[in-house]
Design a protein around this motif. Structure first.
Motif, PDB file in Angstrom:
ATOM      1  N   ILE A   1     -28.776 -22.436   8.312  1.00 15.42           N
ATOM      2  CA  ILE A   1     -28.458 -21.649   7.114  1.00 15.42           C
ATOM      3  C   ILE A   1     -26.937 -21.588   6.970  1.00 15.42           C
ATOM      4  CG2 ILE A   1     -28.604 -19.383   6.017  1.00 15.42           C
ATOM      5  CD1 ILE A   1     -31.221 -18.939   7.460  1.00 15.42           C
ATOM      6  N   GLU A   2     -26.436 -22.077   5.856  1.00 21.30           N
ATOM      7  CA  GLU A   2     -25.001 -22.028   5.568  1.00 21.30           C
ATOM      8  C   GLU A   2     -24.756 -20.981   4.492  1.00 21.30           C
ATOM      9  OE1 GLU A   2     -23.001 -25.890   5.268  1.00 21.30           O
ATOM     10  OE2 GLU A   2     -24.944 -26.794   5.701  1.00 21.30           O
ATOM     11  N   TYR A   3     -23.737 -20.140   4.699  1.00 19.54           N
ATOM     12  CA  TYR A   3     -23.496 -19.029   3.775  1.00 19.54           C
ATOM     13  C   TYR A   3     -22.009 -18.753   3.652  1.00 19.54           C
ATOM     14  CZ  TYR A   3     -22.848 -16.239   8.022  1.00 19.54           C
ATOM     15  OH  TYR A   3     -22.396 -15.755   9.225  1.00 19.54           O
ATOM     16  N   LEU A   4     -21.670 -18.015   2.596  1.00 17.01           N
ATOM     17  CA  LEU A   4     -20.304 -17.599   2.330  1.00 17.01           C
ATOM     18  C   LEU A   4     -20.331 -16.104   2.000  1.00 17.01           C
ATOM     19  CD1 LEU A   4     -17.284 -18.255   1.826  1.00 17.01           C
ATOM     20  CD2 LEU A   4     -17.892 -18.712  -0.563  1.00 17.01           C
ATOM     21  N   ALA A   5     -19.550 -15.315   2.739  1.00 10.50           N
ATOM     22  CA  ALA A   5     -19.487 -13.857   2.532  1.00 10.50           C
ATOM     23  C   ALA A   5     -18.039 -13.443   2.344  1.00 10.50           C
ATOM     24  CB  ALA A   5     -20.103 -13.112   3.715  1.00 10.50           C
ATOM     25  N   GLY A   6     -17.833 -12.383   1.553  1.00  4.13           N
ATOM     26  CA  GLY A   6     -16.479 -11.905   1.301  1.00  4.13           C
ATOM     27  C   GLY A   6     -16.455 -10.417   1.020  1.00  4.13           C
ATOM     28  N   ASP A   7     -15.324  -9.803   1.360  1.00  2.64           N
ATOM     29  CA  ASP A   7     -15.121  -8.377   1.086  1.00  2.64           C
ATOM     30  C   ASP A   7     -13.630  -8.137   0.953  1.00  2.64           C
ATOM     31  OD1 ASP A   7     -16.291  -5.588   0.965  1.00  2.64           O
ATOM     32  OD2 ASP A   7     -14.836  -5.333   2.576  1.00  2.64           O
ATOM     33  N   ASP A   8     -13.264  -7.125   0.165  1.00  7.86           N
ATOM     34  CA  ASP A   8     -11.843  -6.874  -0.078  1.00  7.86           C
ATOM     35  C   ASP A   8     -11.104  -6.423   1.169  1.00  7.86           C
ATOM     36  OD1 ASP A   8     -13.339  -4.616  -0.053  1.00  7.86           O
ATOM     37  OD2 ASP A   8     -12.616  -3.811  -1.959  1.00  7.86           O
ATOM     38  N   PHE A   9     -11.806  -5.793   2.135  1.00  2.00           N
ATOM     39  CA  PHE A   9     -11.135  -5.342   3.351  1.00  2.00           C
ATOM     40  C   PHE A   9     -11.738  -5.934   4.632  1.00  2.00           C
ATOM     41  CE2 PHE A   9     -10.192  -1.736   0.446  1.00  2.00           C
ATOM     42  CZ  PHE A   9      -8.831  -1.914   0.412  1.00  2.00           C
ATOM     43  N   GLY A  10     -12.809  -6.679   4.517  1.00  2.00           N
ATOM     44  CA  GLY A  10     -13.334  -7.331   5.705  1.00  2.00           C
ATOM     45  C   GLY A  10     -14.816  -7.101   5.932  1.00  2.00           C
ATOM     46  N   ILE A  11     -15.487  -8.139   6.409  1.00  2.00           N
ATOM     47  CA  ILE A  11     -16.916  -8.093   6.729  1.00  2.00           C
ATOM     48  C   ILE A  11     -17.082  -7.618   8.166  1.00  2.00           C
ATOM     49  CG2 ILE A  11     -19.029  -9.431   6.946  1.00  2.00           C
ATOM     50  CD1 ILE A  11     -18.178  -9.225   4.110  1.00  2.00           C
ATOM     51  N   THR A  12     -17.972  -6.651   8.367  1.00  2.00           N
ATOM     52  CA  THR A  12     -18.239  -6.170   9.726  1.00  2.00           C
ATOM     53  C   THR A  12     -19.584  -6.639  10.261  1.00  2.00           C
ATOM     54  OG1 THR A  12     -19.197  -4.112   8.859  1.00  2.00           O
ATOM     55  CG2 THR A  12     -16.832  -4.122   9.364  1.00  2.00           C
ATOM     56  N   GLY A  13     -20.463  -7.084   9.399  1.00  2.00           N
ATOM     57  CA  GLY A  13     -21.771  -7.525   9.872  1.00  2.00           C
ATOM     58  C   GLY A  13     -22.479  -8.368   8.827  1.00  2.00           C
ATOM     59  N   VAL A  14     -23.215  -9.357   9.320  1.00  2.00           N
ATOM     60  CA  VAL A  14     -24.063 -10.206   8.465  1.00  2.00           C
ATOM     61  C   VAL A  14     -25.443 -10.240   9.096  1.00  2.00           C
ATOM     62  CG1 VAL A  14     -24.454 -12.517   7.532  1.00  2.00           C
ATOM     63  CG2 VAL A  14     -22.126 -11.602   7.662  1.00  2.00           C
ATOM     64  N   GLN A  15     -26.449  -9.998   8.297  1.00  2.00           N
ATOM     65  CA  GLN A  15     -27.811  -9.970   8.814  1.00  2.00           C
ATOM     66  C   GLN A  15     -28.720 -10.841   7.956  1.00  2.00           C
ATOM     67  OE1 GLN A  15     -30.611  -6.462   8.501  1.00  2.00           O
ATOM     68  NE2 GLN A  15     -30.160  -6.317  10.701  1.00  2.00           N
ATOM     69  N   LEU A  16     -29.561 -11.587   8.643  1.00  2.00           N
ATOM     70  CA  LEU A  16     -30.592 -12.390   7.975  1.00  2.00           C
ATOM     71  C   LEU A  16     -31.910 -11.626   8.062  1.00  2.00           C
ATOM     72  CD1 LEU A  16     -31.309 -16.146   8.324  1.00  2.00           C
ATOM     73  CD2 LEU A  16     -33.094 -14.549   8.959  1.00  2.00           C
ATOM     74  N   GLN A  17     -32.606 -11.521   6.934  1.00  2.00           N
ATOM     75  CA  GLN A  17     -33.892 -10.843   6.906  1.00  2.00           C
ATOM     76  C   GLN A  17     -34.921 -11.782   6.282  1.00  2.00           C
ATOM     77  OE1 GLN A  17     -33.685  -6.953   5.174  1.00  2.00           O
ATOM     78  NE2 GLN A  17     -32.009  -6.282   6.481  1.00  2.00           N
ATOM     79  N   MET A  18     -36.042 -11.917   6.991  1.00  2.00           N
ATOM     80  CA  MET A  18     -37.046 -12.907   6.617  1.00  2.00           C
ATOM     81  C   MET A  18     -38.419 -12.254   6.560  1.00  2.00           C
ATOM     82  SD  MET A  18     -37.798 -16.490   8.632  1.00  2.00           S
ATOM     83  CE  MET A  18     -36.047 -16.820   8.696  1.00  2.00           C
ATOM     84  N   ARG A  19     -39.209 -12.690   5.566  1.00  2.00           N
ATOM     85  CA  ARG A  19     -40.589 -12.229   5.428  1.00  2.00           C
ATOM     86  C   ARG A  19     -41.481 -13.410   5.127  1.00  2.00           C
ATOM     87  NH1 ARG A  19     -41.575  -6.779   4.174  1.00  2.00           N
ATOM     88  NH2 ARG A  19     -43.384  -7.399   2.974  1.00  2.00           N
ATOM     89  N   LEU A  20     -42.772 -13.210   5.393  1.00  2.00           N
ATOM     90  CA  LEU A  20     -43.739 -14.229   4.992  1.00  2.00           C
ATOM     91  C   LEU A  20     -43.748 -14.370   3.481  1.00  2.00           C
ATOM     92  CD1 LEU A  20     -46.828 -13.637   7.297  1.00  2.00           C
ATOM     93  CD2 LEU A  20     -45.425 -15.688   7.176  1.00  2.00           C
ATOM     94  N   HIS A  21     -43.905 -15.575   3.005  1.00  2.00           N
ATOM     95  CA  HIS A  21     -43.923 -15.813   1.558  1.00  2.00           C
ATOM     96  C   HIS A  21     -45.087 -15.040   0.919  1.00  2.00           C
ATOM     97  CE1 HIS A  21     -43.286 -17.765  -2.213  1.00  2.00           C
ATOM     98  NE2 HIS A  21     -44.521 -18.234  -2.238  1.00  2.00           N
ATOM     99  N   GLY A  22     -44.782 -14.409  -0.205  1.00  2.00           N
ATOM    100  CA  GLY A  22     -45.779 -13.605  -0.892  1.00  2.00           C
ATOM    101  C   GLY A  22     -45.520 -12.129  -0.764  1.00  2.00           C
TER     102      GLY A  22
END
Length: 580
Positions: free
Chosen positions: A314-335
């Motif tokens: 998984i490739e991603y891009l995140a941004g914040d004006d003062f800084g990112i403290t955490g990134v979380q992936l959340q997944m569920r079954l389709h449907g």
């Protein structure tokens, strides 16, 4: 007519003005002799001020002299004005008659009336003729100038001494001196010590911005600070009777007392356009304020989710004006329904949450997440995934929703594949397929040759099928899913040794460290840890190969395995060389 009745008064032209001038003359003759001593007192004080006689006096002595002079002046004024009375109308009329040198007081005569009344026509006619004659004399009334008679009161002409002293003093001073007059009435007390303020604004640590100091000499400077900044500092005010106050848009915060004349303050800034420091009941300083809001972070997928034989990328891009403290992936079954309610609750049982590594407190993160999820119960099923970014204030930003097929491990052993099929069915619909999966486990249990009569597999199938048939709670479902995976892995690759588990654990730790951009020292330590685990695993394999039966079993197992689903020691060695 009754004798008490009055006869109409006969008025002469200008009579009221003449009486008023006579009253003014009487008042001036009474006041001027009384004013002269007071004016002389004032003239002497002004002369002393122009001669700068008050300069150099001790402030308290100067104050005492001024107080004594004020009391003396008030006493002198009272003494000279105590017996003064404003002239009456009767006295004014009498003064006008004397000034005009007219006998028989015609002003009084025209205002008189008959004592015997007006019943006798002859007496009345004579009385009216008398009044008309007296009224004609009123036209000759005139006023004379006032004559206070100071010369008779002040035979030595001492009244001119203060005037002469005043003229000489003004001449010596070079003209009228307002500065010397102000100094004469203002004791030279030393000014109170100034209010010393040492204030600063500390932005939140996560912003990485330096403190901003508040300069009392630069009130026009705009203070640009992030929301949540803390204003703090100290104020020295030894002459203040009350603690100073700090006002942010009129909202006051009182300083706390540290010691006598020492105060401190600490306040969080959430909004406002102006900061004011008040001390000694007055405004001491003012600064303009601009509060910078902290916006919620943003995060998005930069490429479609990629999968290979064992990993999810998984490739991603995140941004914040003062800084990112955490990134979380959340997944569920389709449907399943996606959204904040479903993906943010920690009690949601059907959400896979993976905290992605974040290096430092970067304002922009462009990273790739790679993880082997083939052991997850959802492996081989379609899932939906979202990414969440969090900043230091706890604000969350979320990505769009992506759907993909979670990669699964390819099992060559037929019984292992059957167990994985049962596991998938139990994952898709735990309630609906629970009994069918339990029956399937019992069927496999009844055919020991299919799992090479492995006692561990036999015991696991027996206990697992009984538990699943009797219970439908979440814990039982989860335990059965894990049991089916472990049994399938045992049938596929034999009993996993401690050395194999150590290699896999070291590989995963190294991969996570690379993703979070760990330091060189930590990376080198994990590489060495993986080397050691690989060496131990190879020694264990060498020992096993000495046993003919074990070597034959391993060769048969290798022939059945899919080469595309195998990570060899050479693959791990190449990965380590690439990292270095």
């Amino acid at each position: 007519m009754d004798a008490s009745q009055t006869t109409p008064t006969i008025q002469a032209p200008g009579l009221g003005r003449k009486i008023g001038l006579a009253r003014a003359a009487l008042a001036w003759e009474g006041l001027w002799p009384r004013f002269v001593p007071l004016l002389s007192f004032v003239a002497l004080f002004v002369a002393a001020a122009h001669l700068d006689l008050f300069a150099g006096l001790d402030p308290w002595v100067h104050t005492g002299i001024l107080a004594a002079l004020a009391i003396a002046f008030a006493g002198l004024a009272w003494w000279h004005l105590r017996d003064f009375a404003w002239p009456t109308r009767e006295a004014s009329i009498r003064r006008l008659e004397r000034d005009s040198n007219i006998p028989h007081r015609p002003l009084v005569a025209v205002q008189d009336h008959l004592a015997a009344g007006t019943a006798d026509p002859m007496a009345k006619a004579l009385w009216e003729a008398h009044r008309r004659r007296e009224a004609e004399r009123l036209a000759s009334l005139s006023n004379r100038p006032a004559h206070p008679g100071l010369a008779s009161l002040d035979k030595w002409a001492l009244r001119f001494v203060p005037l002469l002293a005043l003229v000489v003093a003004i001449a010596v001073a070079g003209g009228w001196r307002s500065d010397r007059m102000a100094a004469a009435v203002t004791p030279a007390f030393p000014p109170p010590p100034p209010v010393v303020a040492n204030l600063w604004i500390a932005p939140p640590a996560y912003t990485g911005k330096p403190p901003v100091y508040l300069d009392m000499a630069d009130p026009d400077k705009v203070l640009r600070v992030p929301v949540g900044s803390k204003i703090a500092g100290f104020v020295d005010d030894v002459r203040g009777r009350k603690p100073p106050q700090l006002l942010i848009d009129g909202k006051a915060t009182e300083f706390s007392t540290v010691s006598k004349g020492k105060y401190q303050v600490e306040e969080v800034i959430t909004e406002g356009k102006q900061i004011t420091l008040q001390a000694r009941g007055d405004e001491q300083a003012r600064w303009k304020l601009h509060v910078i809001p902290d916006l919620a972070p943003t995060i998005e997928f930069t490429r479609p989710i990629g999968v290979d034989k064992w990993s999810t990328k998984i490739e991603y891009l995140a941004g914040d004006d003062f800084g990112i403290t955490g990134v979380q992936l959340q997944m569920r079954l389709h449907g399943s329904v996606l959204g904040d309610d479903a993906l943010s609750s920690d009690e949601e049982p059907e959400v896979l949450r993976v905290d992605l590594p974040v290096a430092g407190n970067a304002k922009k993160i462009s990273d790739t997440f790679v993880r082997d999820l083939t052991s997850h119960p959802w492996a081989g099923l379609k899932v939906t995934v979202m990414l969440f970014a969090t900043d230091a204030l706890g604000q969350k930003g979320r990505s769009s929703v992506e759907t993909f097929l979670l990669p699964e491990r390819v099992f060559n052993d037929p019984t292992a594949r059957a167990l994985i099929v049962l596991r998938k069915a139990l994952t898709r619909d735990p309630k609906g397929y629970r009994i069918d999966v339990a029956d399937g486990m019992r069927m496999i249990h009844g055919n020991p040759s299919s799992y090479r009569e492995d006692p561990v597999v036999q015991l696991g199938l027996r206990i697992g099928s009984v538990r699943l048939a009797q219970n439908d709670n979440k814990e039982t479902i989860t335990d059965t899913q894990k049991l089916l995976w472990d049994l399938a892995m045992r049938l596929e690759g034999g009993a996993t040794s401690d050395a194999e588990r150590a290699v896999e654990q070291a590989r995963q730790q190294l991969q996570d460290a690379m993703q979070r951009q760990a330091g060189d020292e930590e990376i080198e330590k994990l590489i060495q840890q993986l080397y050691d685990a690989m060496a131990r695993w190879q020694r264990e394999l060498a020992e096993k190969m000495k046993d003919p039966d074990e070597r034959r079993r391993m060769e048969e197992q290798a022939e059945k395995m899919d080469p595309n689903n195998t990570i060899t020691g050479d693959d791990l060695q190449k990965m380590l060389d690439k990292i270095r």
